[in-house]
Design a protein around this motif. Sequence first.
Motif, mmCIF file in Angstrom:
data_model
loop_
_atom_site.group_PDB
_atom_site.id
_atom_site.type_symbol
_atom_site.label_atom_id
_atom_site.label_comp_id
_atom_site.label_asym_id
_atom_site.label_seq_id
_atom_site.Cartn_x
_atom_site.Cartn_y
_atom_site.Cartn_z
ATOM 1 N N VAL A 1 -5.846 -6.805 19.275
ATOM 2 C CA VAL A 1 -4.611 -6.031 19.180
ATOM 3 C C VAL A 1 -4.076 -6.172 17.765
ATOM 4 O O VAL A 1 -3.744 -7.273 17.322
ATOM 5 C CB VAL A 1 -3.565 -6.503 20.215
ATOM 6 C CG1 VAL A 1 -2.269 -5.728 20.045
ATOM 7 C CG2 VAL A 1 -4.116 -6.335 21.625
ATOM 8 N N ALA A 2 -4.034 -5.048 17.062
ATOM 9 C CA ALA A 2 -3.543 -5.001 15.685
ATOM 10 C C ALA A 2 -2.117 -4.466 15.695
ATOM 11 O O ALA A 2 -1.856 -3.399 16.252
ATOM 12 C CB ALA A 2 -4.439 -4.106 14.836
ATOM 13 N N ILE A 3 -1.207 -5.210 15.091
ATOM 14 C CA ILE A 3 0.201 -4.824 15.045
ATOM 15 C C ILE A 3 0.556 -4.470 13.606
ATOM 16 O O ILE A 3 0.306 -5.235 12.687
ATOM 17 C CB ILE A 3 1.125 -5.966 15.524
ATOM 18 C CG1 ILE A 3 0.727 -6.453 16.914
ATOM 19 C CG2 ILE A 3 2.590 -5.541 15.473
ATOM 20 C CD1 ILE A 3 0.983 -5.493 18.038
ATOM 21 N N GLY A 4 1.173 -3.318 13.438
ATOM 22 C CA GLY A 4 1.645 -2.896 12.127
ATOM 23 C C GLY A 4 0.594 -2.145 11.343
ATOM 24 O O GLY A 4 -0.570 -2.066 11.719
ATOM 25 N N LYS A 5 1.061 -1.596 10.247
ATOM 26 C CA LYS A 5 0.198 -0.918 9.280
ATOM 27 C C LYS A 5 0.842 -1.191 7.933
ATOM 28 O O LYS A 5 1.886 -0.653 7.612
ATOM 29 C CB LYS A 5 0.139 0.573 9.572
ATOM 30 C CG LYS A 5 -0.938 1.292 8.817
ATOM 31 C CD LYS A 5 -0.956 2.770 9.168
ATOM 32 C CE LYS A 5 -2.165 3.063 10.019
ATOM 33 N NZ LYS A 5 -2.341 4.500 10.224
ATOM 34 N N TYR A 6 0.217 -2.110 7.180
ATOM 35 C CA TYR A 6 0.789 -2.575 5.932
ATOM 36 C C TYR A 6 -0.083 -2.145 4.758
ATOM 37 O O TYR A 6 -1.306 -2.106 4.860
ATOM 38 C CB TYR A 6 0.920 -4.100 5.943
ATOM 39 C CG TYR A 6 1.769 -4.627 7.072
ATOM 40 C CD1 TYR A 6 3.147 -4.705 6.953
ATOM 41 C CD2 TYR A 6 1.197 -5.046 8.273
ATOM 42 C CE1 TYR A 6 3.933 -5.189 7.974
ATOM 43 C CE2 TYR A 6 1.974 -5.535 9.313
ATOM 44 C CZ TYR A 6 3.342 -5.598 9.156
ATOM 45 O OH TYR A 6 4.118 -6.079 10.175
ATOM 46 N N ALA A 7 0.545 -1.879 3.627
ATOM 47 C CA ALA A 7 -0.172 -1.426 2.435
ATOM 48 C C ALA A 7 -0.787 -2.583 1.654
ATOM 49 O O ALA A 7 -1.700 -2.376 0.872
ATOM 50 C CB ALA A 7 0.764 -0.641 1.524
ATOM 51 N N SER A 8 -0.289 -3.803 1.869
ATOM 52 C CA SER A 8 -0.836 -4.946 1.137
ATOM 53 C C SER A 8 -0.850 -6.171 2.044
ATOM 54 O O SER A 8 -0.154 -6.232 3.058
ATOM 55 C CB SER A 8 -0.001 -5.238 -0.115
ATOM 56 O OG SER A 8 1.249 -5.775 0.249
ATOM 57 N N VAL A 9 -1.620 -7.149 1.634
ATOM 58 C CA VAL A 9 -1.694 -8.408 2.374
ATOM 59 C C VAL A 9 -0.336 -9.097 2.359
ATOM 60 O O VAL A 9 0.108 -9.644 3.373
ATOM 61 C CB VAL A 9 -2.783 -9.325 1.765
ATOM 62 C CG1 VAL A 9 -2.796 -10.691 2.425
ATOM 63 C CG2 VAL A 9 -4.149 -8.668 1.874
ATOM 64 N N GLU A 10 0.351 -9.039 1.224
ATOM 65 C CA GLU A 10 1.663 -9.688 1.114
ATOM 66 C C GLU A 10 2.667 -9.051 2.077
ATOM 67 O O GLU A 10 3.458 -9.759 2.697
ATOM 68 C CB GLU A 10 2.193 -9.605 -0.325
ATOM 69 C CG GLU A 10 1.391 -10.406 -1.323
ATOM 70 C CD GLU A 10 0.087 -9.712 -1.748
ATOM 71 O OE1 GLU A 10 -0.021 -8.469 -1.648
ATOM 72 O OE2 GLU A 10 -0.842 -10.429 -2.143
ATOM 73 N N ASP A 11 2.639 -7.720 2.195
ATOM 74 C CA ASP A 11 3.538 -7.049 3.137
ATOM 75 C C ASP A 11 3.251 -7.503 4.566
ATOM 76 O O ASP A 11 4.172 -7.746 5.346
ATOM 77 C CB ASP A 11 3.386 -5.527 3.040
ATOM 78 C CG ASP A 11 3.924 -4.954 1.746
ATOM 79 O OD1 ASP A 11 4.661 -5.667 1.029
ATOM 80 O OD2 ASP A 11 3.595 -3.787 1.440
ATOM 81 N N ALA A 12 1.970 -7.604 4.897
ATOM 82 C CA ALA A 12 1.596 -8.035 6.245
ATOM 83 C C ALA A 12 2.074 -9.456 6.500
ATOM 84 O O ALA A 12 2.648 -9.750 7.553
ATOM 85 C CB ALA A 12 0.085 -7.926 6.432
ATOM 86 N N ARG A 13 1.856 -10.340 5.550
ATOM 87 C CA ARG A 13 2.290 -11.731 5.717
ATOM 88 C C ARG A 13 3.799 -11.840 5.867
ATOM 89 O O ARG A 13 4.300 -12.647 6.639
ATOM 90 C CB ARG A 13 1.808 -12.576 4.542
ATOM 91 C CG ARG A 13 0.323 -12.844 4.587
ATOM 92 C CD ARG A 13 -0.139 -13.734 3.464
ATOM 93 N NE ARG A 13 -1.568 -13.969 3.593
ATOM 94 C CZ ARG A 13 -2.397 -14.060 2.573
ATOM 95 N NH1 ARG A 13 -1.947 -13.980 1.335
ATOM 96 N NH2 ARG A 13 -3.680 -14.265 2.776
#
Length: 180
Positions: free
Chosen positions: A140-152
């Motif tokens: 299960v993948a949550i979110g859609k982020y443009a960068s690793v930092e945004d995801a973190r």
Amino acid sequence: MKKAMLVVLVLLFGTLLFLAGVFAPASVRGSLGRGATDTLQAVSRLPLGDRLTAGLLPAKPAAKQATASAPADASAPPAIPAEQIVLPAIPPAKAEYALQATQRADYREAQELVTQAQAEKLPASVITIAEDDGQHWYVVAIGKYASVEDARSGRVRVAQRLNLTGGLPVILLPAPPKKK
């Protein structure tokens, strides 16, 4: 001053270990290599989820990476190799990222968390992972982020809204399937 001494000690220790490896007798180096091989083989026998969260997926032959199989559940998305979602040491320049909320062997359980996330206004999807032995996992993948930092930076918010515990590792979102 203490930090500088620590850095010097770490560098000195690393240098000594390097030199010990270079000047070690061949019999010692051979046994160390066998130990590393044994460890990699043991890791490859772990369930996919343990390998994903530990970041210890062994490399697979390129021929197997390209093949995707039909998932066990007909309503699930097409299966992909796990290597396609594992975050590399140097992230690609153009990619989309997500947080791995969970992985399940049962597609319906994964879909329940997706429904819960969507009720919280979080973008969520299920990614079907195929292992070489034909077993399927549903990540299960949550979110859609443009960068690793945004995801973190979104980890705490996602974990709180979905009442999740754990590290929520950052994964690569696979490219959408090409239309024929």
